[in-house]
Design an enzyme around this catalytic site. Structure first.
Site, PDB file in Angstrom:
ATOM      1  N   ASP A 139      14.517  -9.218  -3.320  1.00  0.00           N
ATOM      2  CA  ASP A 139      13.199  -9.006  -3.900  1.00  0.00           C
ATOM      3  C   ASP A 139      12.191  -9.971  -3.280  1.00  0.00           C
ATOM      4  OD1 ASP A 139      14.252  -7.091  -5.582  1.00  0.00           O
ATOM      5  OD2 ASP A 139      14.478  -8.446  -7.282  1.00  0.00           O
ATOM      6  N   ARG A 140      10.932  -9.615  -3.389  1.00  0.00           N
ATOM      7  CA  ARG A 140       9.857 -10.417  -2.803  1.00  0.00           C
ATOM      8  C   ARG A 140       9.950 -11.887  -3.217  1.00  0.00           C
ATOM      9  NH1 ARG A 140       4.648  -9.746  -0.761  1.00  0.00           N
ATOM     10  NH2 ARG A 140       3.214 -11.440  -1.271  1.00  0.00           N
TER      11      ARG A 140
END
Length: 303
Positions: A139-140
């Site tokens: 994820d970011r």
């Protein structure tokens, strides 16, 4: 064992591949895609001792096998310079320590600012003009180790290894509260949340998802947890820990409090058997960007 010569890779066949045909090595050992196998057949992209031969040819120890591994490919990923933190690299693969706050890959053509843009630039600096192939995602706002393949054959075999759980990923998370059990397994299917475009939730009709956890340290209002996965669903760790009643610190999407500038999840360790050299690769991803000091990750797989 492997030597790069321009767009070609060459290896001296070791004894554990002796007796295999070229086709068996490519398809059974390395999981070459049908598209790549067809292209190499048509373009003589595989040679033995410098000559194009039948793929039914049996390989012998110390034969020289040549692969046209780095044939240029069209790519929509825009090369963009960004300093990379490299954990491991050879002619086949690249392991990068991803910082938080950056996407792994573009979500639309022409997008920049992602890790894939930086990897594309880095590969081009080595005269490698293949597509950027990330083997898994983070994820970011998750930091840590992420694996890239440098050529299509490496991409195919690493994809199969990931599907077969031959690539082990260990995560560290800081969660709210104190877990009642010091270790355990969360087995709860995950599906989309129809009320939110990006959120996932535990759902009876969702995809199978299994997470193993072990508490490393406890604090007055939080716990430091080590996690391994049997499956790789989107937001799996975040959803499972929230479902357990212990969301990640900083993960406001799943009920965490914004006491940290991003959610406290780090991909701390990556372990696998190298498909082209047979050596064990262990990558430890350090981070200074975490709300508590991280202990060293146990080398043993947690179950």
């Amino acid at each position: 064992m492997w030597t790069r010569k321009g767009d070609w890779l060459e290896c001296s066949i070791p004894n554990f591949w002796s007796g295999l045909t070229i086709e068996q090595l490519l398809k059974n050992v390395w999981a070459a895609s049908k598209k790549l196998a067809h292209r190499w057949r048509m373009e003589h992209g595989v040679k033995r001792n410098g000559e194009a031969v039948s793929w039914q040819t049996v390989l012998r120890e110390r034969d020289r096998l040549q692969l046209h591994a780095y044939a240029p490919e069209p790519s929509l990923t825009v090369p963009e310079y960004r300093e990379l933190s490299l954990l491991w690299e050879d002619d086949h693969l690249l392991v990068v320590n991803k910082e938080a706050g950056i996407d792994v890959h573009p979500s639309e053509p022409g997008q920049t600012g992602t890790l894939a843009n930086a990897v594309s630039f880095y590969l081009q600096s080595q005269a490698i003009l293949t597509k950027v192939r990330h083997i898994h995602r983070l994820d970011r706002d998750t930091s840590g180790a992420i694996l890239f393949a440098k050529h299509p054959l490496a991409g195919a075999t690493l994809d199969r290894m990931l599907a077969q759980r031959a690539i082990k990923r260990t995560y560290i998370a800081l969660v709210h509260g104190r877990l009642s059990a010091k270790s355990g397994t969360i087995s709860a299917p995950i599906g989309r949340d129809r009320h939110h475009p990006t959120r996932r939730r535990v759902s009876r009709t969702g995809a199978r998802a299994v997470t193993h956890y072990r508490v490393l340290e406890t604090f007055p209002a939080a716990s430091l947890v080590e996690l391994t996965l049997d499956t790789g669903r989107t937001h799996q760790i975040r959803v499972h820990l929230a479902h357990l009643g212990h969301p990640l610190v900083g993960d406001t999407l799943y009920g965490g409090q914004p006491v940290f500038h991003r959610h406290a999840l780090h991909a701390a360790k990556l372990t696998f058997r190298h498909p082209f050299t047979n050596e064990e690769v262990v990558c430890l991803a350090p981070t200074d960007d975490f709300p508590v000091p991280l202990p060293s990750v146990d080398s043993k797989e947690h179950r």
